[in-house]
Design a protein around this motif. Sequence first.
Motif, PDB file in Angstrom:
ATOM      1  N   GLN A 136       0.843  -1.199   0.000  1.00 48.07           N
ATOM      2  CA  GLN A 136       0.000   0.000   0.000  1.00 48.07           C
ATOM      3  C   GLN A 136       0.877   1.248   0.000  1.00 48.07           C
ATOM      4  O   GLN A 136       1.939   1.265   0.623  1.00 48.07           O
ATOM      5  CB  GLN A 136      -0.904   0.005   1.245  1.00 48.07           C
ATOM      6  CG  GLN A 136      -1.975   1.093   1.212  1.00 48.07           C
ATOM      7  CD  GLN A 136      -2.961   0.989   2.370  1.00 48.07           C
ATOM      8  OE1 GLN A 136      -2.649   0.421   3.416  1.00 48.07           O
ATOM      9  NE2 GLN A 136      -4.137   1.553   2.191  1.00 48.07           N
ATOM     10  N   VAL A 137       0.427   2.242  -0.739  1.00 49.38           N
ATOM     11  CA  VAL A 137       1.041   3.568  -0.688  1.00 49.38           C
ATOM     12  C   VAL A 137      -0.018   4.519  -0.144  1.00 49.38           C
ATOM     13  O   VAL A 137      -1.146   4.557  -0.647  1.00 49.38           O
ATOM     14  CB  VAL A 137       1.509   4.045  -2.081  1.00 49.38           C
ATOM     15  CG1 VAL A 137       2.104   5.451  -1.982  1.00 49.38           C
ATOM     16  CG2 VAL A 137       2.523   3.077  -2.680  1.00 49.38           C
ATOM     17  N   LEU A 138       0.344   5.259   0.901  1.00 51.70           N
ATOM     18  CA  LEU A 138      -0.533   6.296   1.469  1.00 51.70           C
ATOM     19  C   LEU A 138       0.164   7.621   1.263  1.00 51.70           C
ATOM     20  O   LEU A 138       1.385   7.712   1.457  1.00 51.70           O
ATOM     21  CB  LEU A 138      -0.681   6.097   2.980  1.00 51.70           C
ATOM     22  CG  LEU A 138      -1.386   4.851   3.496  1.00 51.70           C
ATOM     23  CD1 LEU A 138      -1.152   4.708   4.993  1.00 51.70           C
ATOM     24  CD2 LEU A 138      -2.879   4.934   3.222  1.00 51.70           C
ATOM     25  N   GLU A 139      -0.591   8.639   0.910  1.00 51.11           N
ATOM     26  CA  GLU A 139       0.011   9.976   0.779  1.00 51.11           C
ATOM     27  C   GLU A 139      -0.972  11.013   1.318  1.00 51.11           C
ATOM     28  O   GLU A 139      -2.187  10.858   1.156  1.00 51.11           O
ATOM     29  CB  GLU A 139       0.399  10.260  -0.690  1.00 51.11           C
ATOM     30  CG  GLU A 139      -0.751  10.117  -1.658  1.00 51.11           C
ATOM     31  CD  GLU A 139      -0.369  10.241  -3.136  1.00 51.11           C
ATOM     32  OE1 GLU A 139       0.791  10.027  -3.512  1.00 51.11           O
ATOM     33  OE2 GLU A 139      -1.283  10.552  -3.916  1.00 51.11           O
ATOM     34  N   GLY A 140      -0.452  12.028   1.955  1.00 51.86           N
ATOM     35  CA  GLY A 140      -1.331  13.058   2.525  1.00 51.86           C
ATOM     36  C   GLY A 140      -0.618  13.816   3.619  1.00 51.86           C
ATOM     37  O   GLY A 140       0.588  13.667   3.812  1.00 51.86           O
ATOM     38  N   PRO A 141      -1.374  14.639   4.361  1.00 48.18           N
ATOM     39  CA  PRO A 141      -0.781  15.400   5.461  1.00 48.18           C
ATOM     40  C   PRO A 141      -0.088  14.440   6.443  1.00 48.18           C
ATOM     41  O   PRO A 141      -0.638  13.374   6.760  1.00 48.18           O
ATOM     42  CB  PRO A 141      -1.994  16.074   6.109  1.00 48.18           C
ATOM     43  CG  PRO A 141      -3.058  16.076   5.057  1.00 48.18           C
ATOM     44  CD  PRO A 141      -2.822  14.876   4.217  1.00 48.18           C
ATOM     45  N   GLN A 142       1.082  14.827   6.916  1.00 46.92           N
ATOM     46  CA  GLN A 142       1.906  13.922   7.723  1.00 46.92           C
ATOM     47  C   GLN A 142       1.153  13.298   8.900  1.00 46.92           C
ATOM     48  O   GLN A 142       1.222  12.086   9.117  1.00 46.92           O
ATOM     49  CB  GLN A 142       3.134  14.691   8.238  1.00 46.92           C
ATOM     50  CG  GLN A 142       4.099  13.789   9.001  1.00 46.92           C
ATOM     51  CD  GLN A 142       5.361  14.521   9.436  1.00 46.92           C
ATOM     52  OE1 GLN A 142       5.382  15.757   9.472  1.00 46.92           O
ATOM     53  NE2 GLN A 142       6.389  13.783   9.751  1.00 46.92           N
ATOM     54  N   GLN A 143       0.414  14.138   9.637  1.00 52.92           N
ATOM     55  CA  GLN A 143      -0.313  13.632  10.818  1.00 52.92           C
ATOM     56  C   GLN A 143      -1.299  12.538  10.442  1.00 52.92           C
ATOM     57  O   GLN A 143      -1.440  11.545  11.147  1.00 52.92           O
ATOM     58  CB  GLN A 143      -1.124  14.774  11.468  1.00 52.92           C
ATOM     59  CG  GLN A 143      -0.316  15.891  12.020  1.00 52.92           C
ATOM     60  CD  GLN A 143       0.174  15.564  13.426  1.00 52.92           C
ATOM     61  OE1 GLN A 143      -0.296  14.608  14.035  1.00 52.92           O
ATOM     62  NE2 GLN A 143       1.113  16.332  13.918  1.00 52.92           N
ATOM     63  N   ALA A 144      -1.994  12.763   9.331  1.00 47.70           N
ATOM     64  CA  ALA A 144      -3.025  11.804   8.916  1.00 47.70           C
ATOM     65  C   ALA A 144      -2.377  10.495   8.453  1.00 47.70           C
ATOM     66  O   ALA A 144      -2.832   9.400   8.811  1.00 47.70           O
ATOM     67  CB  ALA A 144      -3.886  12.399   7.804  1.00 47.70           C
ATOM     68  N   VAL A 145      -1.295  10.605   7.687  1.00 47.45           N
ATOM     69  CA  VAL A 145      -0.598   9.398   7.217  1.00 47.45           C
ATOM     70  C   VAL A 145      -0.096   8.602   8.427  1.00 47.45           C
ATOM     71  O   VAL A 145      -0.286   7.383   8.512  1.00 47.45           O
ATOM     72  CB  VAL A 145       0.571   9.779   6.264  1.00 47.45           C
ATOM     73  CG1 VAL A 145       1.474   8.590   5.991  1.00 47.45           C
ATOM     74  CG2 VAL A 145       0.017  10.343   4.955  1.00 47.45           C
ATOM     75  N   ASN A 146       0.496   9.302   9.380  1.00 51.08           N
ATOM     76  CA  ASN A 146       0.999   8.630  10.595  1.00 51.08           C
ATOM     77  C   ASN A 146      -0.136   7.948  11.345  1.00 51.08           C
ATOM     78  O   ASN A 146      -0.013   6.808  11.781  1.00 51.08           O
ATOM     79  CB  ASN A 146       1.640   9.637  11.568  1.00 51.08           C
ATOM     80  CG  ASN A 146       2.902  10.240  11.014  1.00 51.08           C
ATOM     81  OD1 ASN A 146       3.384   9.821   9.966  1.00 51.08           O
ATOM     82  ND2 ASN A 146       3.440  11.228  11.710  1.00 51.08           N
ATOM     83  N   HIS A 147      -1.238   8.674  11.495  1.00 49.45           N
ATOM     84  CA  HIS A 147      -2.366   8.165  12.279  1.00 49.45           C
ATOM     85  C   HIS A 147      -2.937   6.886  11.671  1.00 49.45           C
ATOM     86  O   HIS A 147      -3.100   5.874  12.353  1.00 49.45           O
ATOM     87  CB  HIS A 147      -3.446   9.246  12.366  1.00 49.45           C
ATOM     88  CG  HIS A 147      -4.675   8.804  13.076  1.00 49.45           C
ATOM     89  ND1 HIS A 147      -4.724   8.657  14.439  1.00 49.45           N
ATOM     90  CD2 HIS A 147      -5.891   8.427  12.602  1.00 49.45           C
ATOM     91  CE1 HIS A 147      -5.930   8.226  14.785  1.00 49.45           C
ATOM     92  NE2 HIS A 147      -6.652   8.078  13.692  1.00 49.45           N
TER      93      HIS A 147
END
Length: 150
Positions: free
Chosen positions: A60-71
């Motif tokens: 899986q690749v996730l991309e987005g605002p750092q906080q959201a990706v981490n969460h």
Amino acid sequence: MDDLYHLAYVSDARLADPEDGPDPDFVEYSLKKILETARKNNKATEVTGALLYTGDHFAQVLEGPQQAVNHWFQLISQDLRHGNVTPLFYERIIERQFDGWSMALCQGEEVPDSLQITGAKPDPDSVEAAALGRSILDSLVAAIRKREAH
Ligand SMILES: Cc1cc2nc3c(=O)[nH]c(=O)nc-3n(C[C@H](O)[C@H](O)[C@H](O)COP(=O)(O)O)c2cc1C
């Protein structure tokens, strides 16, 4: 605003009941549930990406605002529908590759056979992990571009 990040991992799919072996209906149902949740949460937090299901493995690749990706990655990595979740890369990006896809699902046939995901995972932070992450990212981007062209 939060910096944009992207993250990739590989894992072992645990959608089949080990007692009964693979049940295509159960696999389809499980994928549907995963995507429903993923799309709802990702849309709400401006996360985009793609999920590859090969039958034995997820990538899986996730991309987005750092906080959201981490969460979300924190929750994803604890999900019992897969195991051995191995991060491949995690880095800041300038632009998204999966704009408009709150979570695309790709099946094994859509990526090259050369994209080998096996039970043996590279060490996180190794050159091998980064290289596997790169080929997964490139293959998923190519699969999505092909779809968009149709
Ligand atoms: C392979 C896999 C991929 C997933 N991808 C996502 C995702 O992109 N975004 C997400 O929010 N949850 C994803 N999930 C689900 C999370 O593990 C977790 O169940 C979910 O974030 C909990 O959300 P809820 O509290 O709204 O039910 C994924 C699960 C699996 C097994």
